[in-house]
Enzyme design. Structure first.
Site, PDB file in Angstrom:
ATOM      1  N   GLY A 101     -39.158   5.518  -1.901  1.00  0.00           N
ATOM      2  CA  GLY A 101     -39.067   4.228  -2.569  1.00  0.00           C
ATOM      3  C   GLY A 101     -37.735   4.058  -3.266  1.00  0.00           C
ATOM      4  N   ILE A 123     -42.411   8.615 -15.375  1.00  0.00           N
ATOM      5  CA  ILE A 123     -42.224  10.011 -14.989  1.00  0.00           C
ATOM      6  C   ILE A 123     -40.754  10.377 -15.158  1.00  0.00           C
ATOM      7  CG2 ILE A 123     -42.524  11.708 -13.148  1.00  0.00           C
ATOM      8  CD1 ILE A 123     -45.160  10.451 -14.115  1.00  0.00           C
ATOM      9  N   ASP A 138     -34.470   7.517   8.740  1.00  0.00           N
ATOM     10  CA  ASP A 138     -34.396   6.211   8.088  1.00  0.00           C
ATOM     11  C   ASP A 138     -35.694   5.473   8.401  1.00  0.00           C
ATOM     12  OD1 ASP A 138     -33.934   3.653   7.207  1.00  0.00           O
ATOM     13  OD2 ASP A 138     -32.124   3.327   8.411  1.00  0.00           O
ATOM     14  N   ARG A 153     -35.780  14.823  -3.381  1.00  0.00           N
ATOM     15  CA  ARG A 153     -35.594  14.906  -4.834  1.00  0.00           C
ATOM     16  C   ARG A 153     -36.801  14.306  -5.544  1.00  0.00           C
ATOM     17  NH1 ARG A 153     -31.183  10.074  -6.105  1.00  0.00           N
ATOM     18  NH2 ARG A 153     -32.375   8.388  -5.135  1.00  0.00           N
ATOM     19  N   GLY A 154     -36.821  14.473  -6.854  1.00  0.00           N
ATOM     20  CA  GLY A 154     -37.799  13.819  -7.701  1.00  0.00           C
ATOM     21  C   GLY A 154     -39.238  14.149  -7.357  1.00  0.00           C
ATOM     22  N   ILE A 155     -40.086  13.115  -7.393  1.00  0.00           N
ATOM     23  CA  ILE A 155     -41.511  13.294  -7.146  1.00  0.00           C
ATOM     24  C   ILE A 155     -41.762  13.826  -5.741  1.00  0.00           C
ATOM     25  CG2 ILE A 155     -43.680  12.035  -6.831  1.00  0.00           C
ATOM     26  CD1 ILE A 155     -42.817  10.247  -9.190  1.00  0.00           C
ATOM     27  N   ARG A 164     -33.062  10.403   3.838  1.00  0.00           N
ATOM     28  CA  ARG A 164     -31.916   9.843   4.563  1.00  0.00           C
ATOM     29  C   ARG A 164     -31.036  10.939   5.131  1.00  0.00           C
ATOM     30  NH1 ARG A 164     -31.094   4.524   4.430  1.00  0.00           N
ATOM     31  NH2 ARG A 164     -32.245   3.254   2.922  1.00  0.00           N
ATOM     32  N   TYR A 189     -40.126  -4.632  -6.789  1.00  0.00           N
ATOM     33  CA  TYR A 189     -40.713  -3.288  -6.822  1.00  0.00           C
ATOM     34  C   TYR A 189     -42.222  -3.350  -7.051  1.00  0.00           C
ATOM     35  CZ  TYR A 189     -41.261   1.620  -8.279  1.00  0.00           C
ATOM     36  OH  TYR A 189     -41.654   2.940  -8.389  1.00  0.00           O
TER      37      TYR A 189
END
Length: 241
Positions: A84, A180, A55, A19-21, A41, A147
């Site tokens: 991340g 983002i 993992d 997903r995402g970036i 995952r 983070y």
């Protein structure tokens, strides 16, 4: 620019590709002719991308995941360490678990996949590694001590890899996205998103495609003389840092 025929067979692996970036990077490289695999995952991945459940906090799972990619597609020539998580809270409220989970995935997980990928890259005398960091690595961010620390650590990691392996045809670079539009930022309320946009010189939040396009250049043959670089994709938010 479209990848030439002799490059279209390159094998690219993206972590956090479901997903995402990460998904946007996987799709962009797929559309540029790379043979793309993604770790997540679960084995969820964009269409046309080999999804591998892995993992990255487990060294044996990382070895097994690479073995699957190598068996299905061939040796990994391009690695994008994107996986991340966040566990945001103020420092005085941050638990050891909040700290450790973020370090294990964002930094130690990246170290494991980079270490594993470089075995084949050194033998082939070709490799492209890109770590997805964050603008907060250099700016800092209240509530994100864990983070920001991991994202800053990726810069030191990649620059050390660049010095170690540059003579073997392996480049190592960092992309630092700003704000983002992803699932992570969707949890912010409208007022907060507007306030962030007002701080960004280009006047808008970025898209996953903005990041993916920068990665596409850094993993290309044309970027063979670019290594140890920190490339901001943040609309100018972090300029000067």
């Amino acid at each position: 620019m479209t990848e030439s025929v002799d490059r279209q067979g390159r094998v690219a692996l993206i972590t956090g590709a479901s997903r995402g970036i990460g998904a946007a990077i996987a799709e962009t490289l797929r559309d540029s002719g790379y043979r793309v695999a993604g770790f997540a995952r679960s084995d969820a991945a964009p269409a046309g991308v080999l999804g591998v459940a892995c993992d990255i906090t487990d060294p044996q799972a990382v070895d097994a995941g690479f073995a699957t990619v190598e068996a299905e597609l061939g040796p990994v020539e391009v690695l994008v360490a994107n996986a991340g998580i966040t566990r945001d809270t103020l420092l005085m409220r941050m638990s050891d678990d909040d700290w450790q989970q973020v370090v294990d995935i964002n930094l130690t997980g990246a170290y494991r996949v980079v270490r594993r990928a470089t075995r084949g890259m050194v033998r082939q005398r070709f490799g492209r590694i890109v770590a997805i960091s964050s603008v907060v690595a250099l700016l800092g961010s209240a509530g994100q001590v864990n983070y920001a620390s991991t994202k800053a650590g990726l810069i030191g990691m990649m620059r050390s890899v660049a010095r170690e392996l540059g003579g073997r045809g392996v480049t190592a670079n960092v992309v630092t996205p700003g704000f983002i539009q992803t699932e992570m930022t969707e949890v912010l309320d409208e007022a907060t998103r507007k306030a962030y946009a007002e701080r960004i010189p280009v006047g808008r939040m970025g898209t996953a495609a903005d990041v993916a396009n920068a990665v596409r250049y850094l993993v290309s043959d044309e970027a063979g003389y670019v290594t140890g670089a920190v490339v901001p994709v943040d609309g100018g938010l972090g300029m000067g840092n």
